[in-house]
Design an enzyme around this catalytic site. Sequence first.
Site, mmCIF file in Angstrom:
data_model
loop_
_atom_site.group_PDB
_atom_site.id
_atom_site.type_symbol
_atom_site.label_atom_id
_atom_site.label_comp_id
_atom_site.label_asym_id
_atom_site.label_seq_id
_atom_site.Cartn_x
_atom_site.Cartn_y
_atom_site.Cartn_z
ATOM 1 N N LYS A 112 -11.321 6.710 4.230
ATOM 2 C CA LYS A 112 -12.125 6.212 5.346
ATOM 3 C C LYS A 112 -13.469 6.944 5.456
ATOM 4 O O LYS A 112 -14.431 6.408 5.979
ATOM 5 C CB LYS A 112 -11.372 6.374 6.673
ATOM 6 C CG LYS A 112 -9.970 5.790 6.733
ATOM 7 C CD LYS A 112 -9.984 4.295 6.783
ATOM 8 C CE LYS A 112 -8.678 3.685 7.308
ATOM 9 N NZ LYS A 112 -7.484 3.961 6.514
HETATM 10 C C1 LIG Z 1 -6.476 3.099 6.065
HETATM 11 C C2 LIG Z 1 -5.690 3.544 4.903
HETATM 12 C C3 LIG Z 1 -5.136 2.629 3.998
HETATM 13 C C4 LIG Z 1 -5.247 1.133 4.203
HETATM 14 O O1 LIG Z 1 -6.569 0.668 4.067
HETATM 15 P P1 LIG Z 1 -6.975 -0.742 4.696
HETATM 16 O O2 LIG Z 1 -8.447 -0.825 4.508
HETATM 17 O O3 LIG Z 1 -6.582 -0.684 6.141
HETATM 18 O O4 LIG Z 1 -6.228 -1.781 3.971
HETATM 19 C C5 LIG Z 1 -4.465 3.125 2.899
HETATM 20 N N1 LIG Z 1 -4.310 4.447 2.703
HETATM 21 C C6 LIG Z 1 -4.831 5.349 3.553
HETATM 22 C C7 LIG Z 1 -4.598 6.798 3.285
HETATM 23 C C8 LIG Z 1 -5.545 4.945 4.670
HETATM 24 O O5 LIG Z 1 -6.061 5.852 5.512
#
Ligand SMILES: *Cc1c(COP(=O)(O)O)cnc(C)c1O
Length: 489
Positions: A112
């Site tokens: 993120k």
């Molecule tokens: C948010 C997240 C995901 C999923 O990503 P999306 O964009 O919501 O599909 C997968 N792994 C981790 C560690 C995350 O923080």
Amino acid sequence: MENQYVSTRDPKCAVSAKQAILKGIAPDGGLFVWPDVDKVRVDLEKIVDNGYLDNAVYILNALLGDYSEAELRACVDNAYKNSFASPAITPLRAVGDIHVLELFHGPTSAFKDVALTLLPQLMSTALKTTGQKAMIMTATSGDTGKAAMAGFQDVDNIAIEVFYPHNKVSAMQYRQMATQEGNNVKVFAIEGNFDDAQTKVKELFMDEELNAEAARQGVMLTSANSINVGRLVPQIVYYFEAYKDLVREGVVALGDKVSFSVPTGNFGDVLAGYYASMMGLPVEKFYVASNSNKVLTDFLKTGVYDKNRAFVQTISPSMDILVSSNLERLLYYMTGKDSAKVARWMDELKTQGRYTVDDATLARIRSLFDGDFVTDEQTKETIQSVYETTGIVLDPHTAIGYRVARSHPERPVVALATASPYKFSMDVLDALGTASVDEWDALRKLETVCQDAIPAPLAALETKPIRHRDVIEVGQMKEVVRQGLEALL
Ligand SMILES: *Cc1c(COP(=O)(O)O)cnc(C)c1O
């Protein structure tokens, strides 16, 4: 170019890129999309020659019409120059015969960060154009909240409130959020799961009373969730970066196709890959990798999206999601931009918790997407077997994508690594057959087997005081946002 972005549910609801990023979600409840993104052509030769920052400016500039190139250059420099532990930003590492794209070298050790270091820059730039302030409401399954708060901490004219499901995030995720500093950030645990938080946040964006109150104070209500275009666009860059590295390493020739396996929750990350493919990235398949909350696996098999099922709490909590919001954007493109159809399905999802796409749409989706799910037991087994054969420790989310990649034939395949194993150290250690008494013990024990050191920001949490303790009901969310508005004045 001015009103470049439209709502997935109504082409007449049109705004500029800056407005789309400030608003977060369209007023009709739809998500902002650029209908003509498939006409953009990214020059792959240029990508292969450039570094990450130049590629980011190039791609952002192609997608965000009313930002100047100079503005984007400043945003990208501010976001990435000093905040990532790897100079490559998102390095690619061979793990067995799978190429693992490490997206977790940012300030909060999850993917993120790639978008949430940049979004505050994009938002501040847009706010300068409009002279407004912004109040950010964000629902999180654990990682977005921390990355967003870190990105927005003490940014002028912006306040942020984060809502996470009480007792449903990892110990480290809890520590990261509850110790967050900054005068403009607030964190609340809510009684419920991620979907409850996300649904309520979406509702609050539509709340006329709250919007009127914010408007009176010159404040926009907006979102740092992956429904925001400003989250999506930065994520497109690393798909091209992975391709660049494969070309540079001689794994593929320019123009050859590559597959991607993506651990998926809200469908934001994998959707960014789809955008990259619409812009000319040669992609064979996208594997949508889920945990036991396998709504997307079922959808890709049957064309029925059905959230009426038990919510499962897993060791990959950031993927514990039943309503994958960004799927709406995929449906928009895969129906040939049929907003009326998308609006109908989303209405059915809201009223009945399910919808069924037509055969033609499903066939189009399946020509590019395949999906599978991985249980907790299988996730642990994967962490252990990958460690035994390669010496590399994967986090549970990454292990899910890795396992799905391993079980499909397409090569080369890139598996996206979405979090550092240190963020989920207790479960990772458990998978490796070692017990730990708490998250700090687990961190130190994990360091004896991991190739990388404990990320400094995680180690530093141990001595940081807990600053946020509020646990609230979903019904109280509106009131705390209202109080947050007052604090912005
Ligand atoms: C948010 C997240 C995901 C999923 O990503 P999306 O964009 O919501 O599909 C997968 N792994 C981790 C560690 C995350 O923080």
